[in-house]
Design a protein around this motif. Structure first.
Motif, PDB file in Angstrom:
ATOM      1  N   LYS A 101       0.748   4.101  -9.707  1.00 14.04           N
ATOM      2  CA  LYS A 101       2.190   4.117  -9.966  1.00 14.04           C
ATOM      3  C   LYS A 101       2.931   3.622  -8.738  1.00 14.04           C
ATOM      4  N   ASP A 102       4.108   3.005  -8.980  1.00 16.13           N
ATOM      5  CA  ASP A 102       4.928   2.535  -7.872  1.00 16.13           C
ATOM      6  C   ASP A 102       5.808   3.680  -7.372  1.00 16.13           C
ATOM      7  N   LYS A 103       6.649   3.399  -6.382  1.00 18.72           N
ATOM      8  CA  LYS A 103       7.455   4.464  -5.772  1.00 18.72           C
ATOM      9  C   LYS A 103       8.487   5.051  -6.730  1.00 18.72           C
ATOM     10  N   ASP A 114      -2.044   8.523  -9.587  1.00 20.22           N
ATOM     11  CA  ASP A 114      -1.659   9.649 -10.430  1.00 20.22           C
ATOM     12  C   ASP A 114      -2.721   9.784 -11.515  1.00 20.22           C
ATOM     13  N   ARG A 167       0.826  -1.212   0.000  1.00 22.95           N
ATOM     14  CA  ARG A 167       0.000   0.000   0.000  1.00 22.95           C
ATOM     15  C   ARG A 167       0.863   1.266   0.000  1.00 22.95           C
ATOM     16  N   ASP A 168       1.923   1.293   0.793  1.00 21.16           N
ATOM     17  CA  ASP A 168       2.727   2.512   0.857  1.00 21.16           C
ATOM     18  C   ASP A 168       3.559   2.733  -0.393  1.00 21.16           C
ATOM     19  N   GLU A 169       3.683   1.728  -1.251  1.00 20.91           N
ATOM     20  CA  GLU A 169       4.420   1.880  -2.500  1.00 20.91           C
ATOM     21  C   GLU A 169       3.531   2.302  -3.656  1.00 20.91           C
ATOM     22  N   LYS A 227       0.866   4.643  -5.505  1.00 23.42           N
ATOM     23  CA  LYS A 227       0.362   6.017  -5.523  1.00 23.42           C
ATOM     24  C   LYS A 227      -0.636   6.169  -6.668  1.00 23.42           C
TER      25      LYS A 227
END
Length: 148
Positions: A25-27, A20, A14-16, A18
């Motif tokens: 998108k990943d980190k 957009d 989840r924290d990776e 996002k």
């Protein structure tokens, strides 16, 4: 199916992930495609009932019905989830009906069912599957159609 010979991408945590615009998108800013499937074919009806079982199902009081075990028995979760993971899925939409969560009256929750859903989510997570728990609006209860 030899699940040991198959593989799929690593889980995106989840924290990776996002948002957009309309994209995930990943980190690193790369576009992420969730390889998902609906998990819940039989989840819209209590255990032992189908959507074809006729109106007598509507007369049973909530205490005589249970959704625990939908879409599958928790003891079988690892087998089912490993098959989905081996087929390349990384994301599950877990269908729940509100009647299963709050079966008898507002504010009275079925703790057994909630614990069951938590168990399914944890089993999926242990295998690298992300889960969206979907309290599905078209199946508020069997009394409103229940067939999705």
């Amino acid at each position: 199916l030899d699940e040991e010979k198959l593989s799929s991408p690593a889980e995106i945590t989840r924290d990776e992930l996002k948002i957009d615009g309309a994209d995930f998108k990943d980190k690193e800013g790369r576009l992420v495609f969730l390889r998902g499937i609906n998990l819940g074919g039989s989840s819209k009806m209590p255990v032992g009932w189908t959507t074809y079982d006729g109106p007598e199902q509507l007369t049973l009081p909530p205490a005589q019905l249970s959704f625990v075990g939908r879409p599958f028995d928790l003891r079988e979760a690892e087998t089912h989830l490993k098959r989905l993971r081996a087929a390349g899925f990384t994301f599950l939409r877990l269908i729940v009906t509100w009647e299963a969560i709050e079966p008898s009256e507002p504010g009275v929750y079925c703790e057994e069912y909630i614990a069951f859903i938590v168990g399914v989510v944890r089993a999926a997570g242990a295998l690298g599957l992300s889960v969206l728990v979907d309290p599905h609006q078209d199946v508020w209860s069997r009394y409103t159609g229940g067939s999705g």
